[in-house]
Design an enzyme around this catalytic site. Structure first.
Site, PDB file in Angstrom:
ATOM      1  N   VAL A  14     -21.208 -76.690 -30.769  1.00  0.00           N
ATOM      2  CA  VAL A  14     -20.175 -77.728 -30.793  1.00  0.00           C
ATOM      3  C   VAL A  14     -20.211 -78.478 -32.123  1.00  0.00           C
ATOM      4  O   VAL A  14     -19.215 -78.566 -32.848  1.00  0.00           O
ATOM      5  CB  VAL A  14     -20.349 -78.701 -29.601  1.00  0.00           C
ATOM      6  CG1 VAL A  14     -19.387 -79.877 -29.739  1.00  0.00           C
ATOM      7  CG2 VAL A  14     -20.099 -77.975 -28.286  1.00  0.00           C
ATOM      8  N   GLY A  15     -21.402 -79.014 -32.468  1.00  0.00           N
ATOM      9  CA  GLY A  15     -21.529 -79.834 -33.675  1.00  0.00           C
ATOM     10  C   GLY A  15     -21.147 -79.082 -34.945  1.00  0.00           C
ATOM     11  O   GLY A  15     -20.393 -79.607 -35.780  1.00  0.00           O
ATOM     12  N   ARG A  40     -33.010 -73.850 -37.749  1.00  0.00           N
ATOM     13  CA  ARG A  40     -31.557 -73.839 -37.602  1.00  0.00           C
ATOM     14  C   ARG A  40     -30.880 -74.476 -38.828  1.00  0.00           C
ATOM     15  O   ARG A  40     -29.887 -73.959 -39.335  1.00  0.00           O
ATOM     16  CB  ARG A  40     -31.174 -74.595 -36.332  1.00  0.00           C
ATOM     17  CG  ARG A  40     -29.902 -74.087 -35.746  1.00  0.00           C
ATOM     18  CD  ARG A  40     -29.682 -74.584 -34.344  1.00  0.00           C
ATOM     19  NE  ARG A  40     -28.888 -73.591 -33.624  1.00  0.00           N
ATOM     20  CZ  ARG A  40     -28.349 -73.798 -32.428  1.00  0.00           C
ATOM     21  NH1 ARG A  40     -28.555 -74.920 -31.795  1.00  0.00           N
ATOM     22  NH2 ARG A  40     -27.638 -72.853 -31.849  1.00  0.00           N
ATOM     23  N   ASN A  92     -27.693 -80.633 -26.852  1.00  0.00           N
ATOM     24  CA  ASN A  92     -27.516 -79.867 -25.631  1.00  0.00           C
ATOM     25  C   ASN A  92     -27.828 -80.705 -24.386  1.00  0.00           C
ATOM     26  O   ASN A  92     -28.696 -81.560 -24.403  1.00  0.00           O
ATOM     27  CB  ASN A  92     -28.352 -78.586 -25.651  1.00  0.00           C
ATOM     28  CG  ASN A  92     -29.672 -78.768 -26.360  1.00  0.00           C
ATOM     29  OD1 ASN A  92     -29.820 -79.635 -27.211  1.00  0.00           O
ATOM     30  ND2 ASN A  92     -30.649 -77.971 -25.996  1.00  0.00           N
ATOM     31  N   PHE A 163     -12.946 -79.691 -26.494  1.00  0.00           N
ATOM     32  CA  PHE A 163     -12.298 -78.694 -25.643  1.00  0.00           C
ATOM     33  C   PHE A 163     -12.276 -77.312 -26.292  1.00  0.00           C
ATOM     34  O   PHE A 163     -11.628 -76.401 -25.790  1.00  0.00           O
ATOM     35  CB  PHE A 163     -10.868 -79.125 -25.304  1.00  0.00           C
ATOM     36  CG  PHE A 163     -10.814 -80.357 -24.444  1.00  0.00           C
ATOM     37  CD1 PHE A 163     -11.140 -80.287 -23.098  1.00  0.00           C
ATOM     38  CD2 PHE A 163     -10.471 -81.586 -24.973  1.00  0.00           C
ATOM     39  CE1 PHE A 163     -11.103 -81.420 -22.290  1.00  0.00           C
ATOM     40  CE2 PHE A 163     -10.427 -82.729 -24.181  1.00  0.00           C
ATOM     41  CZ  PHE A 163     -10.744 -82.651 -22.832  1.00  0.00           C
ATOM     42  N   GLU A 166     -15.495 -71.034 -27.415  1.00  0.00           N
ATOM     43  CA  GLU A 166     -16.197 -70.218 -28.400  1.00  0.00           C
ATOM     44  C   GLU A 166     -15.401 -68.946 -28.675  1.00  0.00           C
ATOM     45  O   GLU A 166     -14.711 -68.431 -27.805  1.00  0.00           O
ATOM     46  CB  GLU A 166     -17.600 -69.901 -27.898  1.00  0.00           C
ATOM     47  CG  GLU A 166     -18.468 -71.144 -27.957  1.00  0.00           C
ATOM     48  CD  GLU A 166     -19.822 -70.945 -27.315  1.00  0.00           C
ATOM     49  OE1 GLU A 166     -20.347 -69.824 -27.340  1.00  0.00           O
ATOM     50  OE2 GLU A 166     -20.350 -71.932 -26.791  1.00  0.00           O
ATOM     51  N   ASN A 221     -12.777 -78.169 -17.318  1.00  0.00           N
ATOM     52  CA  ASN A 221     -13.597 -76.969 -17.174  1.00  0.00           C
ATOM     53  C   ASN A 221     -13.630 -76.469 -15.729  1.00  0.00           C
ATOM     54  O   ASN A 221     -13.608 -75.270 -15.476  1.00  0.00           O
ATOM     55  CB  ASN A 221     -15.009 -77.221 -17.698  1.00  0.00           C
ATOM     56  CG  ASN A 221     -15.076 -77.034 -19.201  1.00  0.00           C
ATOM     57  OD1 ASN A 221     -14.149 -76.493 -19.807  1.00  0.00           O
ATOM     58  ND2 ASN A 221     -16.148 -77.482 -19.819  1.00  0.00           N
ATOM     59  N   CYS A 273     -20.843 -73.858 -20.441  1.00  0.00           N
ATOM     60  CA  CYS A 273     -20.117 -75.016 -19.895  1.00  0.00           C
ATOM     61  C   CYS A 273     -19.720 -74.930 -18.430  1.00  0.00           C
ATOM     62  O   CYS A 273     -19.976 -75.866 -17.671  1.00  0.00           O
ATOM     63  CB  CYS A 273     -18.859 -75.248 -20.718  1.00  0.00           C
ATOM     64  SG  CYS A 273     -19.217 -76.034 -22.284  1.00  0.00           S
TER      65      CYS A 273
END
Ligand code: UDX
Ligand code: ADP
Length: 459
Positions: A14-15, A40, A92, A163, A166, A221, A273
């Protein structure tokens, strides 16, 4: 407040993409993504952008364009918090694996650590934005921590759920259906709305109260996942009635009230999700004693688990009720195409069922390596790492994967699977050669003409 520096805590799925797009569209804002995971951050800083820790179409190009100009990746969390006016929390929030709410509630320890970290080091006023998907009323908890631990600085808390999906994250970010901002302070809301406003039309930026914003994310979701479980339920009925689920999906999808999207029957939804958010919704509903509401949403997950189990049971029964010692080639391991993310992928659970029946599994996924496959199976704790290693082999191309296999199981809808030389694959397999198409991507007639015994979901 005028925003000149943004900090994002959490350099994940997400980030990473969200901040890359914010940086691209706001060249005058310095955006720094921080993470406790040094490996990372090093990967995000790798000169070779094909080595970024996350694969998303279009992401590498944006990182290449902005990195070192106004987009930075760092492990210096405290300093980045200190210098920024706006801080996104994008860590997370997995389902709890222990204690109260185990297997249901979200584990908020990472979010809480972030809030405490911000409170401890901040010396100037901050707008704190929750980006991670969180249970309703988490903003309240963040607010309480910030206000009770801080050094007299003023914090405004906003909820700004993501929203993006991926595989299409960059497109979703560049052209969002809507951006949702929940908060109390109009000034803080407008500060964030201005950041998005540099590329998103104002009428697509919704302002709500914090609780509506948090609940909207879970609800969106849950509705999407519910559509998949609904069509998957119908797929089982189709298999018993000779109706064809693709035809049914098309017929109902043309009703403009239903719409055509998210009606692909499959081996079941995965990803970080859907399951987590529904479990959250169920947990919250139960905690208020709303059992009918909780049971209703829980059924979406029960059906999804049933779909995965049904797929492996069908494979085993078709292979003459035993897969012991047989090689099963799995094409795809990611939870959907165009991502290297495998969290909650149906492939993991189907493989686990087959391994319980002593199958040998060969895996090929264009973006997932052997280490990840082994890690996913070891995480289930069903058998030892040695056994998983012995029974599951990863390959880096499809033809060797399928060589001498009794069956192929299509787990992910990667486009390249449709372009293979299926005759060549057939020639090298054990006969009869079976294909179990968990994504309904291959053409039944073509496969049967080659000689395959072909079955798919809901047909
Ligand atoms: C989802 C939401 O779409 C996104 O808005 C939210 O921010 C995060 O969760 P994501 O998990 O990335 O996004 O993927 P999504 O495209 O929603 O797919 C989820 C799963 O459902 C995948 O395993 C996919 O293969 C499956 N799926 C999707 C189906 O089985 N059938 C469909 O018709 C659509
Ligand atoms: P998501 O899909 O929600 O983006 P990821 O697991 O991909 O989730 O990314 C979350 C990131 O947040 C991880 O890289 C993790 O190391 C990071 N993280 C978790 N807790 C903290 C923390 N307290 N400070 C900084 N980074 C954190």
């Amino acid at each position: 407040m005028k925003i000149t520096k943004i900090c994002c805590i959490g350099a994940g799925y997400v980030g990473g993409p969200t901040m890359a797009v914010i940086a691209k569209k706001n060249p005058n804002i310095k955006v720094t993504i921080v993470d406790i995971n040094e490996e990372r951050i090093a990967a995000w800083n790798d000169k070779d952008v094909s080595k970024l820790p996350i694969y998303e179409p279009g992401l590498a190009e944006i990182v290449e364009e902005t990195r070192g100009k106004n987009l930075f990746f760092s492990t210096d969390i405290d300093e980045t918090i200190r210098e920024s006016e706006m801080i996104f929390i994008s860590v997370n929030t997995p389902t709890k694996t222990y204690g109260k709410g185990k297997g249901m509630a979200a584990d908020l320890k990472y979010v809480e650590l972030c809030a405490r970290n911000i409170a401890e080091v901040a010396t100037t006023d901050k707008i704190v934005v929750e980006k991670s998907t969180l249970p309703v009323r988490t903003a309240q908890a963040i607010k309480s921590i910030l206000h009770n631990t801080g050094n007299d600085v003023k914090f405004e808390i906003l909820s700004n759920p993501e929203f993006l999906a991926e595989g299409t994250a960059i497109q979703d970010l560049l052209n969002p259906d809507r951006v949702l901002i929940g908060g109390e302070s109009e000034d803080a809301i407008e500060s964030l709305a201005n950041v998005y406003g540099s590329w998103v039309p104002q009428d697509r930026i919704l302002r709500t109260n914090v609780w509506s914003s948090e609940l909207s994310k879970l609800t969106a979701n849950a509705f999407l996942a519910q559509r998949i479980s609904s069509i998957n339920a119908i797929s089982e009925l189709c298999e018993h009635t000779e109706a064809n689920v693709n035809e049914v999906a098309k017929a109902i999808g043309m009703d403009s009230r239903i719409g055509p999207k998210f009606l692909n029957a499959s081996i079941g939804f995965g990803g970080s999700c859907f399951q987590k958010d529904i479990l959250n919704l169920v947990y919250i509903a139960r905690s208020y004693g709303l059992n009918a509401v909780a049971d209703y949403w829980e059924q979406v997950i029960i059906l999804n688990d049933h779909q995965k189990r049904r797929f492996s049971d069908h494979l085993i029964s078709t292979l003459y009720n035993t897969v012991s010692g047989k090689k099963i080639a799995m094409l795809g391991w990611a939870f959907k195409k165009d991502t290297n993310d495998t969290r909650e992928s149906a492939a993991i659970y189907v493989a686990d069922h087959l391994l319980n029946e002593q199958a040998h599994i060969a895996v090929y996924d264009p973006k997932v390596n052997s280490k990840k496959v082994q890690g996913d199976l070891n995480y289930l704790n069903t058998r030892s790492a040695e056994e998983n290693n012995e029974l599951v082999t990863s390959f880096d191309e499809p033809y060797e994967t399928a060589k001498d296999a009794h069956a192929i199981a299509i787990m992910t809808e990667w486009d390249e699977f449709k372009t293979y030389d299926w005759q060549k694959i057939y020639d090298n397999m054990k006969k009869p050669a079976f294909i179990f198409d968990g994504r309904n991507i291959l053409n039944k007639t073509e496969m049967e003409t080659i000689g395959f015994e072909y079955s798919s979901i809901g047909k």
